[in-house]
Design an enzyme around this catalytic site. Sequence first.
Site, short mmCIF file in Angstrom:
data_model
loop_
_atom_site.label_atom_id
_atom_site.label_comp_id
_atom_site.label_asym_id
_atom_site.label_seq_id
_atom_site.Cartn_x
_atom_site.Cartn_y
_atom_site.Cartn_z
CG ASP A 33 -9.48 -8.48 25.99
OD1 ASP A 33 -8.93 -9.56 25.74
OD2 ASP A 33 -9.56 -7.55 25.16
CB THR A 34 -10.23 -13.58 25.97
OG1 THR A 34 -8.89 -13.94 26.29
CG2 THR A 34 -10.23 -12.81 24.66
CD GLU A 92 -4.73 -12.30 21.79
OE1 GLU A 92 -5.61 -12.42 20.90
OE2 GLU A 92 -4.29 -11.19 22.17
CB SER A 98 -5.92 -0.30 24.05
OG SER A 98 -6.87 0.71 23.76
CD GLU A 121 -1.85 -8.92 19.01
OE1 GLU A 121 -1.97 -8.29 17.95
OE2 GLU A 121 -2.51 -8.66 20.03
NE ARG A 170 -13.70 -5.18 26.83
CZ ARG A 170 -12.53 -5.22 26.19
NH1 ARG A 170 -12.50 -5.52 24.91
NH2 ARG A 170 -11.41 -4.98 26.82
N GLY A 194 -7.93 -3.89 20.22
CA GLY A 194 -8.16 -4.08 18.80
C GLY A 194 -8.40 -2.83 18.00
#
Length: 396
Positions: A286-287, A267, A152, A279, A365, A154
């Site tokens: 998240d982005t 992505e 998760s 992906e 985060r 990255g």
Amino acid sequence: MPFTATILLLGSGELGREFTISAKRLGARVIACDAYEGAPAMQVADECEVFSMLDGEALRAAVIKHQPDHIVPEIEAIRTEVLADLEDEGFNVIPSARAAQLTMNRDAIRDLAADELGLVTSRYRYAETFEEVQAGAAHTGFPCVIKPVMSSSGKGQSKVEDEAGLLEAWDYACANMRGDRARVIVEEFIAFDYEITLLTVRHAGTDGDVITFCPPIGHRQERGDYQESWQPAAMSDAALADAQAMAAKVVEALQGGGRGWGLFGVEFFVRGDEVIFSELSPRPHDTGMVTLASQRLTEFDLHARAILGLPIPASIAARPSASAVILADRESVDFAFSGMEDALGVDESADVRLFGKPVTRPYRRMGVALANGGDTQEARERAAKIARMVRIDYRS
């Protein structure tokens, strides 16, 4: 009170928190599930359940207990064969059990994209031993990227410049795997100009199911994890058309036995006009946190509307906006935030979303800064400035 629907949310992180808020605004009842108490979405949900999503018996028990209209995964690491069984029994899995199964592991979604659908991808090999990692790197060449097939944000991802770095990358990937599969993907490093997320919504239309796209989102990563994103990302018409065609193709293929409704984060790497599939996440991305500032309907609003069968505009616009993450740098259970007054005073577009996570750890985060601008560059500079102003004060 009457509810429009009951939603069982599997995974209750920051994305689940924003989705829960959007769904509740539309009258839904949300039961938030995660492996620990006090997860972000639990703080705003109607009810919560604490169990590992990889515990099939506990997952089934939660479904039987709450009888949800919709089962909504927010994370990859889920006992997907249980979801498939539940779908066969009549429960609605979002977007489908097939989507959850194929995207839980990078190998399955990559095989679908490359082998079945013929999408353009990087060269790649899978590996379950260090010897197979070495063989994979010989196939892809250097530099290459090594990452777990399931992780998760990255975690476990490394760029490897030469053979001397392979063992460290293999060990790092193994240490950060999720689930019970010790497998990595070794893939060619693409010297791309930029990378984007194309938020793609599959939903009910007046003449059948339709697909709607949000403007592309540019993003920058470190350690395989997103640090900032901005929307709209500049792309040529040809590159955007190719990205949309590929996104639509893979989203349609994930329908399986379910309705296939919901928002997908797809992505791509972009090099000139060449678009390369990377992906896919069958859920808010998240982005896409940038849409909290850029779009009238955020990615979370769109996901909720699609799930509930509610109308979605045929065209979605975005004003120049950016997000920048607020990261922890150590582990702590006793901390506080400061600098909020200065951060929110930067300008009228300044916004900060703190996620409510009870524990910090390096690179976790903890929040996101948001800003608008006259263009995306100005918005990026503002968001980065706001993020720097928010400090985490560690008390122990």
